[in-house]
Design a protein around this motif. Structure first.
Motif, mmCIF file in Angstrom:
data_model
loop_
_atom_site.group_PDB
_atom_site.id
_atom_site.type_symbol
_atom_site.label_atom_id
_atom_site.label_comp_id
_atom_site.label_asym_id
_atom_site.label_seq_id
_atom_site.Cartn_x
_atom_site.Cartn_y
_atom_site.Cartn_z
ATOM 1 N N ILE A 79 0.839 -1.207 0.000
ATOM 2 C CA ILE A 79 0.000 0.000 0.000
ATOM 3 C C ILE A 79 0.866 1.245 0.000
ATOM 4 C CG2 ILE A 79 -1.586 1.367 1.429
ATOM 5 C CD1 ILE A 79 -2.851 -1.407 2.233
ATOM 6 N N LYS B 221 2.654 1.712 -3.339
ATOM 7 C CA LYS B 221 1.734 2.189 -4.382
ATOM 8 C C LYS B 221 1.423 3.671 -4.189
ATOM 9 C CE LYS B 221 -1.291 1.968 -7.735
ATOM 10 N NZ LYS B 221 -0.873 1.804 -9.119
ATOM 11 N N LEU C 63 -8.238 0.300 -2.464
ATOM 12 C CA LEU C 63 -7.256 -0.517 -3.169
ATOM 13 C C LEU C 63 -7.615 -1.984 -3.090
ATOM 14 C CD1 LEU C 63 -3.786 0.918 -1.991
ATOM 15 C CD2 LEU C 63 -4.901 1.289 -4.175
ATOM 16 N N ASP D 260 -3.592 -2.150 -6.467
ATOM 17 C CA ASP D 260 -4.238 -1.381 -7.527
ATOM 18 C C ASP D 260 -5.402 -0.590 -6.969
ATOM 19 O OD1 ASP D 260 -2.775 -2.408 -9.865
ATOM 20 O OD2 ASP D 260 -3.755 -4.310 -9.374
ATOM 21 N N PHE D 261 -5.576 0.623 -7.485
ATOM 22 C CA PHE D 261 -6.720 1.437 -7.113
ATOM 23 C C PHE D 261 -7.995 0.846 -7.704
ATOM 24 C CE2 PHE D 261 -3.358 4.614 -6.702
ATOM 25 C CZ PHE D 261 -3.700 5.210 -5.512
ATOM 26 N N GLU E 227 -10.202 4.360 -9.823
ATOM 27 C CA GLU E 227 -9.114 5.344 -9.861
ATOM 28 C C GLU E 227 -9.559 6.661 -10.494
ATOM 29 O OE1 GLU E 227 -4.388 5.501 -11.032
ATOM 30 O OE2 GLU E 227 -5.574 3.767 -11.618
#
Length: 169
Positions: free
Chosen positions: A16, A19, A94, A104-105, A108
């Motif tokens: 996290i 990212k 996420l 990954d979002f 987004e």
């Protein structure tokens, strides 16, 4: 997508933070480019996403359900004013997969199109807003990570980058 390629596996929390730093941290090299701005991840609060308790603030068009609900505070510095005492914050969602070492979002575009939920507030208020989601905080970086102590001193007039209300300075 934050992805780890070495043999050492990162935890969900490490994925996290990786990212978020990849997404938000920007070294504007403000001491050499005075019209630029440094942006950095100041603080993060994270809880597991529970679809029975949490509602996404946008519609998803696929079946990707978030694994984590994240609250983020961003901070900036520039050559004219130094480290900004006012910060912005937003919520993000996420999907973190430790086995694949990805983060990954979800939503987004929708998340980044919205104005910050916490806008232009002071640092103590921002930290209070984060802690409403959860304590302890996952991450905290008050000082501009792109500047040395000497550069912070020259830019801000003190090297702390932020003097907290309860400090003795």
């Amino acid at each position: 997508m934050a992805k780890r390629t070495s043999k050492h596996l990162l935890t969900a929390n490490q994925l996290i933070i990786q990212k978020l730093k990849e997404t938000f941290n920007q070294n504007g090299n403000i001491l050499e480019e005075p019209n630029n701005t440094n942006v950095w991840l100041m603080s993060v609060a994270v809880i597991p996403f529970d679809p029975h308790k949490h509602t996404l603030p946008f519609q998803i068009t696929d079946d990707r359900i978030p694994t984590h609900y994240i609250r983020v505070i961003l901070r900036t510095s520039d050559a004219q004013t130094g480290s900004n005492p006012y910060v912005d914050g937003s919520d993000f969602f996420l999907i973190v997969n430790e086995a694949d070492q990805t983060a990954d979002f979800v939503g987004e575009e929708e998340s980044f199109d919205e104005a910050p939920q916490f806008h232009g507030g002071d640092i103590p208020s921002a930290l209070f807003w984060l802690k409403i989601l959860t304590e302890p905080l996952l991450y905290l970086c008050i000082q501009d990570p792109f500047l040395t102590s000497a550069q912070r001193l020259a830019l801000n007039g003190h090297e702390n980058d932020y003097i907290s209300p309860d400090s003795s300075e």
